[in-house]
Design an enzyme around this catalytic site. Sequence first.
Site, short mmCIF file in Angstrom:
data_model
loop_
_atom_site.label_atom_id
_atom_site.label_comp_id
_atom_site.label_asym_id
_atom_site.label_seq_id
_atom_site.Cartn_x
_atom_site.Cartn_y
_atom_site.Cartn_z
N ARG A 63 1.08 -1.01 0.03
CA ARG A 63 -0.26 0.08 -0.03
C ARG A 63 0.80 1.16 0.38
NH1 ARG A 63 -4.96 0.71 2.33
NH2 ARG A 63 -4.71 -1.58 2.74
N CYS A 69 -26.27 -2.31 -7.63
CA CYS A 69 -27.41 -2.36 -7.26
C CYS A 69 -26.95 -3.19 -5.48
CB CYS A 69 -28.15 -2.84 -7.77
SG CYS A 69 -29.25 -2.38 -9.17
#
Length: 452
Positions: free
Chosen positions: A300, A370
């Site tokens: 990261r 959704c």
Amino acid sequence: MADTFSTHPGQDPTLQDLLAVRPALSMHAIDGLVFEDVPLNAIADALGTPTWVMGAQTLRTRYHRLDRAMRDAGLDVDIHFAVKANDHLAILKILHAQGAGADVVSGGELRRAIAAGIPAREIVFSGVGKTRAEMELALHHGIARINVESAEELDLLSAVAVACGRTAPVALRINPDVDAGTHAKITTGLAGNKFGIPYDRAVELYAHAASLPGLHAAGVAVHIGSQIERMQPYRAAYARVADLVRAIRARGLGVDVIDCGGGLGISYRHETEGAPEALAHAIRIELGGLGTRLEIEPGRWLAGPAGVLLSTVVLRKRGYDGMPPFIVLDAAMNDLARPSLYDAWHGIIPLSARDAVAPSEQVHVVGPVCESGDTFGHDRTLPRLHDGARVALLDTGAYGMVMSSTYNARAMAAQVLVDGSRWDVIRARQKVESLWAGDIIPDPLTHPAGAE
Ligand SMILES: *Cc1c(COP(=O)(O)O)cnc(C)c1O
């Protein structure tokens, strides 16, 4: 501390705050938001959105800072980039050219790293469930080391190595039972986690590894989690590793290498970016005197701030009864999963300088998928964004593209590499037809009986 994003009360950083600590990004009156030397609007004009953009110079600069911090502390540390953070071949090539090896957690990542030109002798294989086939692949290529996470895996690796006629260099990944103080889903060094070998069994297992055929017990590895801000958990874990190394040596066994893991955090919102200098200090104090080779596996910290995700506002949807409006983007959780997975906060900056100075308002920023979890930001204060306005989601270079899926039959976004003033497409937007190109329809469905 439960989560980096809910534990720092107070106002969100402003656009100016975000830009001030991200030297690769700047806002220009005419060009708008510029990444390294490339106006991001030029990329969005050419390719549309959503589009991932990585910065090569940013990656190199970050690598050099980390490398220099280790050298300045008087340490000779091999840096293995954690491939799972960003596995694009171009990214691996850039880091390898600066001196990085690779840390992989699957046969696929191993093959990616090799395909990027990283020799197997500069690759370490970590992970909690390596299959026999993955072990064979790694040994066949002559991997630098396999970090073993259980007694069961040691026995399997020994059998595989003997069958292949190879000697497997191994390190035992120790679970130091230290709380990294990070999000529950990215903490890995607590006794209840699935990772690593229980600390109090480590000496016994190391001796077992040294006695097994086909294995060379080379050292000890530790990785306590991700997005770690403070040095105290590192210090605690490394102190335990140092004790362990002494105990192993007291048994007359050799320890050549200590793999200090990854996990250094970055600043998404209010967090303090983990300082490589502080990490180097922690390693030197706790492990520097043991006379072993040293390694780290950052993912990261190197790649996160070197990437942005470009997106366009599809529409503004009015909120209920005076609630904030929804800004619906064309990027979604299938592209950037971190907000839905970890409640992660990512900075959002308009690409156009005019949009950036529009009067601000409170909004919810969501994707079109959704799922209610498809939300990039709740109650964000942003300049008023009109339909068609473009934004950059910041710090998406690590655990961004690699976590994408095609949920809702959404094709994978395009990827671009910026390098100073140059930019190149490094992966074309996936064609939607390719989503079902592999679907196989069983014969009876194509030729139903009696439908001659
Ligand atoms: C994920 C991982 C890393 C990298 O972690 P970052 O937080 O991205 O630095 C390093 N080592 C191992 C074993 C990992 O699983």
